[in-house]
Design an enzyme around this catalytic site. Structure first.
Site, PDB file in Angstrom:
ATOM      1  N   LYS A   1     102.878  51.422  60.186  1.00  0.00           N
ATOM      2  CA  LYS A   1     103.051  49.966  60.271  1.00  0.00           C
ATOM      3  C   LYS A   1     102.410  49.422  61.554  1.00  0.00           C
ATOM      4  O   LYS A   1     101.651  48.462  61.519  1.00  0.00           O
ATOM      5  CB  LYS A   1     104.542  49.584  60.247  1.00  0.00           C
ATOM      6  CG  LYS A   1     105.282  50.054  59.000  1.00  0.00           C
ATOM      7  CD  LYS A   1     106.750  49.632  59.019  1.00  0.00           C
ATOM      8  CE  LYS A   1     107.583  50.255  60.127  1.00  0.00           C
ATOM      9  NZ  LYS A   1     107.729  51.718  60.029  1.00  0.00           N
TER      10      LYS A   1
ATOM     11  N   ARG B   1     114.824  44.936  57.653  1.00  0.00           N
ATOM     12  CA  ARG B   1     115.109  46.332  57.345  1.00  0.00           C
ATOM     13  C   ARG B   1     116.357  46.462  56.488  1.00  0.00           C
ATOM     14  O   ARG B   1     116.723  47.570  56.123  1.00  0.00           O
ATOM     15  CB  ARG B   1     115.339  47.098  58.651  1.00  0.00           C
ATOM     16  CG  ARG B   1     114.179  48.003  59.077  1.00  0.00           C
ATOM     17  CD  ARG B   1     114.539  48.606  60.416  1.00  0.00           C
ATOM     18  NE  ARG B   1     113.851  49.800  60.746  1.00  0.00           N
ATOM     19  CZ  ARG B   1     112.738  49.858  61.495  1.00  0.00           C
ATOM     20  NH1 ARG B   1     112.176  48.745  61.911  1.00  0.00           N
ATOM     21  NH2 ARG B   1     112.196  51.013  61.794  1.00  0.00           N
TER      22      ARG B   1
ATOM     23  N   ARG C   1     103.271  61.486  67.550  1.00  0.00           N
ATOM     24  CA  ARG C   1     102.983  60.117  68.012  1.00  0.00           C
ATOM     25  C   ARG C   1     103.067  60.024  69.540  1.00  0.00           C
ATOM     26  O   ARG C   1     104.012  60.512  70.155  1.00  0.00           O
ATOM     27  CB  ARG C   1     103.974  59.139  67.380  1.00  0.00           C
ATOM     28  CG  ARG C   1     103.899  57.743  68.002  1.00  0.00           C
ATOM     29  CD  ARG C   1     104.447  56.670  67.100  1.00  0.00           C
ATOM     30  NE  ARG C   1     105.862  56.784  66.806  1.00  0.00           N
ATOM     31  CZ  ARG C   1     106.504  55.981  65.947  1.00  0.00           C
ATOM     32  NH1 ARG C   1     105.840  55.029  65.313  1.00  0.00           N
ATOM     33  NH2 ARG C   1     107.781  56.148  65.724  1.00  0.00           N
TER      34      ARG C   1
ATOM     35  N   ARG D   1     108.047  58.662  72.337  1.00  0.00           N
ATOM     36  CA  ARG D   1     109.283  57.894  72.192  1.00  0.00           C
ATOM     37  C   ARG D   1     110.471  58.828  72.109  1.00  0.00           C
ATOM     38  O   ARG D   1     110.414  59.857  71.454  1.00  0.00           O
ATOM     39  CB  ARG D   1     109.198  57.027  70.925  1.00  0.00           C
ATOM     40  CG  ARG D   1     108.566  55.668  71.187  1.00  0.00           C
ATOM     41  CD  ARG D   1     108.292  54.908  69.937  1.00  0.00           C
ATOM     42  NE  ARG D   1     109.416  54.870  69.004  1.00  0.00           N
ATOM     43  CZ  ARG D   1     109.401  54.197  67.858  1.00  0.00           C
ATOM     44  NH1 ARG D   1     108.326  53.516  67.515  1.00  0.00           N
ATOM     45  NH2 ARG D   1     110.437  54.209  67.057  1.00  0.00           N
TER      46      ARG D   1
ATOM     47  N   ARG E   1     116.625  58.675  60.959  1.00  0.00           N
ATOM     48  CA  ARG E   1     115.899  57.429  60.670  1.00  0.00           C
ATOM     49  C   ARG E   1     115.358  57.413  59.248  1.00  0.00           C
ATOM     50  O   ARG E   1     115.342  56.375  58.591  1.00  0.00           O
ATOM     51  CB  ARG E   1     114.774  57.227  61.694  1.00  0.00           C
ATOM     52  CG  ARG E   1     115.306  56.798  63.064  1.00  0.00           C
ATOM     53  CD  ARG E   1     114.370  57.141  64.194  1.00  0.00           C
ATOM     54  NE  ARG E   1     113.108  56.459  64.097  1.00  0.00           N
ATOM     55  CZ  ARG E   1     111.965  56.950  64.595  1.00  0.00           C
ATOM     56  NH1 ARG E   1     111.950  58.120  65.209  1.00  0.00           N
ATOM     57  NH2 ARG E   1     110.866  56.263  64.475  1.00  0.00           N
TER      58      ARG E   1
HETATM   59  P1  ADP Z   1     109.324  52.983  63.526  1.00  0.00           P
HETATM   60  O1  ADP Z   1     108.032  52.526  64.129  1.00  0.00           O
HETATM   61  O2  ADP Z   1     109.490  54.464  63.675  1.00  0.00           O
HETATM   62  O3  ADP Z   1     109.515  52.495  62.129  1.00  0.00           O
HETATM   63  P2  ADP Z   1     110.631  50.945  65.099  1.00  0.00           P
HETATM   64  O4  ADP Z   1     109.890  50.958  66.370  1.00  0.00           O
HETATM   65  O5  ADP Z   1     110.287  49.896  64.114  1.00  0.00           O
HETATM   66  O6  ADP Z   1     110.504  52.384  64.407  1.00  0.00           O
HETATM   67  O7  ADP Z   1     112.205  50.871  65.375  1.00  0.00           O
HETATM   68  C1  ADP Z   1     112.824  51.715  66.315  1.00  0.00           C
HETATM   69  C2  ADP Z   1     114.324  51.507  66.282  1.00  0.00           C
HETATM   70  O8  ADP Z   1     114.631  50.144  66.625  1.00  0.00           O
HETATM   71  C3  ADP Z   1     114.986  51.720  64.925  1.00  0.00           C
HETATM   72  O9  ADP Z   1     115.320  53.081  64.687  1.00  0.00           O
HETATM   73  C4  ADP Z   1     116.246  50.837  65.048  1.00  0.00           C
HETATM   74  O10 ADP Z   1     117.232  51.466  65.844  1.00  0.00           O
HETATM   75  C5  ADP Z   1     115.719  49.648  65.847  1.00  0.00           C
HETATM   76  N1  ADP Z   1     115.205  48.573  64.970  1.00  0.00           N
HETATM   77  C6  ADP Z   1     113.919  48.136  64.854  1.00  0.00           C
HETATM   78  N2  ADP Z   1     113.825  47.135  63.968  1.00  0.00           N
HETATM   79  C7  ADP Z   1     115.085  46.933  63.487  1.00  0.00           C
HETATM   80  C8  ADP Z   1     115.645  46.042  62.527  1.00  0.00           C
HETATM   81  N3  ADP Z   1     114.885  45.155  61.856  1.00  0.00           N
HETATM   82  N4  ADP Z   1     116.982  46.114  62.299  1.00  0.00           N
HETATM   83  C9  ADP Z   1     117.759  46.988  62.952  1.00  0.00           C
HETATM   84  N5  ADP Z   1     117.296  47.858  63.866  1.00  0.00           N
HETATM   85  C10 ADP Z   1     115.961  47.840  64.146  1.00  0.00           C
HETATM   86  P1  ADP Z   2     105.163  53.161  62.222  1.00  0.00           P
HETATM   87  O1  ADP Z   2     104.929  51.920  63.040  1.00  0.00           O
HETATM   88  O2  ADP Z   2     105.209  52.872  60.755  1.00  0.00           O
HETATM   89  O3  ADP Z   2     106.363  53.943  62.662  1.00  0.00           O
HETATM   90  P2  ADP Z   2     102.770  54.192  63.570  1.00  0.00           P
HETATM   91  O4  ADP Z   2     101.719  53.170  63.297  1.00  0.00           O
HETATM   92  O5  ADP Z   2     103.385  54.217  64.906  1.00  0.00           O
HETATM   93  O6  ADP Z   2     103.899  54.130  62.406  1.00  0.00           O
HETATM   94  O7  ADP Z   2     102.130  55.629  63.236  1.00  0.00           O
HETATM   95  C1  ADP Z   2     102.854  56.840  63.459  1.00  0.00           C
HETATM   96  C2  ADP Z   2     101.904  57.917  63.995  1.00  0.00           C
HETATM   97  O8  ADP Z   2     100.974  58.288  62.971  1.00  0.00           O
HETATM   98  C3  ADP Z   2     101.048  57.481  65.182  1.00  0.00           C
HETATM   99  O9  ADP Z   2     100.907  58.582  66.044  1.00  0.00           O
HETATM  100  C4  ADP Z   2      99.720  57.092  64.570  1.00  0.00           C
HETATM  101  O10 ADP Z   2      98.637  57.344  65.472  1.00  0.00           O
HETATM  102  C5  ADP Z   2      99.638  58.037  63.376  1.00  0.00           C
HETATM  103  N1  ADP Z   2      98.974  57.447  62.209  1.00  0.00           N
HETATM  104  C6  ADP Z   2      98.997  56.145  61.792  1.00  0.00           C
HETATM  105  N2  ADP Z   2      98.273  55.989  60.664  1.00  0.00           N
HETATM  106  C7  ADP Z   2      97.792  57.212  60.343  1.00  0.00           C
HETATM  107  C8  ADP Z   2      96.963  57.721  59.274  1.00  0.00           C
HETATM  108  N3  ADP Z   2      96.509  56.920  58.306  1.00  0.00           N
HETATM  109  N4  ADP Z   2      96.695  59.054  59.276  1.00  0.00           N
HETATM  110  C9  ADP Z   2      97.156  59.864  60.250  1.00  0.00           C
HETATM  111  N5  ADP Z   2      97.927  59.451  61.273  1.00  0.00           N
HETATM  112  C10 ADP Z   2      98.236  58.148  61.323  1.00  0.00           C
END
Ligand code: ADP
Ligand code: ADP
Ligand code: ZN
Length: 215
Positions: free
Chosen positions: A13, A88, A127, A160, A171
């Site tokens: 994302k 979410r 990551r 992270r 998660r």
């Molecule tokens: P990821 O990139 O792995 O999907 P995020 O960075 O979006 O994770 O979120 C990290 C953490 O922040 C989540 O595990 C949750 O604890 C909190 N969080 C983020 N967005 C939301 C949301 N919309 N509602 C509730 N908690 C959230």
């Molecule tokens: P999210 O926000 O959904 O949690 P991220 O964009 O942070 O996901 O991506 C998670 C990890 O995967 C990062 O280390 C990123 O560099 C890697 N990544 C993202 N897109 C791809 C892809 N298409 N193929 C391989 N690795 C990816």
């Protein structure tokens, strides 16, 4: 353009949002980034959010919804926005619908990024994020030129604290239980676009951009 990106942790994302915000010239609003900033700055919200985030649980809806409502009122959202990681839960989606209706705005589409579970775990375990500019890297799939250093700003990269095996598994369960129901919620409203998130980031961007341009 008002767009939502939905997907399990590690789906890409954030990576896709960085591209889309430039393509469509709209602000990228990541609730994860906003919450991590609040934790770092030790604000009242950050103090409340921290323990949930450490465990991989969702921060309570009221806190996140208020934070997003405030963010959406800023002038840069007048012509659109890209929400990453929000909503979410169904309750958050309903709160967003109320907020948009109040200002006479509508969503253009919800992009669901789909990636097999084994790939999610691989993506999350490698990551790395720049402490200064937030740029995303991957140890193996997208390494920086110099280990531990951001290509763009020379900032240091970190892992992270919630990207460890135990929290990742929590998660992923939270996603299945609380967030996946949003897919049918938006499908019922004819807003859902399901995108294959495998392949290179460029391939995924092309799929998303082509879909959004046809909306
Ligand atoms: P990821 O990139 O792995 O999907 P995020 O960075 O979006 O994770 O979120 C990290 C953490 O922040 C989540 O595990 C949750 O604890 C909190 N969080 C983020 N967005 C939301 C949301 N919309 N509602 C509730 N908690 C959230
Ligand atoms: P999210 O926000 O959904 O949690 P991220 O964009 O942070 O996901 O991506 C998670 C990890 O995967 C990062 O280390 C990123 O560099 C890697 N990544 C993202 N897109 C791809 C892809 N298409 N193929 C391989 N690795 C990816
Ligand atoms: Zn950087």
């Amino acid at each position: 353009m008002r767009i939502i990106l939905v997907g399990p942790p590690g789906a890409g994302k954030g990576t896709q949002a960085q591209v889309l915000q430039q393509t469509f010239n709209i602000p990228h609003i990541s609730t994860g980034d906003l919450l991590r900033q609040a934790v770092r700055e030790e604000t009242a919200l950050g103090k409340q959010a921290r323990s949930y985030m450490d465990k991989g649980e969702l921060v309570p809806d009221e806190l996140v919804t208020a934070m997003v409502a405030e963010r959406l009122q800023r002038p840069d959202c007048a012509s659109g926005f890209l929400l990453d990681g929000f909503p979410r839960t169904i309750a958050q989606a309903e709160a967003l619908a109320v907020e948009l209706a109040r200002s006479g705005k509508e969503l253009d589409g919800v992009i669901s990024i789909m990636v097999p579970r084994a790939d999610l775990i691989e993506r999350l375990s490698g990551r790395r994020v720049c402490r200064e500019c937030g740029a995303m890297y991957h140890e193996r799939f997208d390494p920086p030129k110099k280990a531990g250093i951001c290509d763009r700003c020379q900032g240091t990269l970190y892992q992270r604290s919630d990207d460890n095996a135990e929290t990742v598994s929590a998660r992923l369960s939270v996603y299945e239980r609380a967030t996946a129901p949003l897919l049918s919620y938006y499908r019922d409203r004819a807003l859902l676009y399901e995108i294959d998130g495998s392949g290179t980031p460029e391939e995924v961007s092309q799929r998303i951009t082509a879909t959004l341009k046809s909306v």
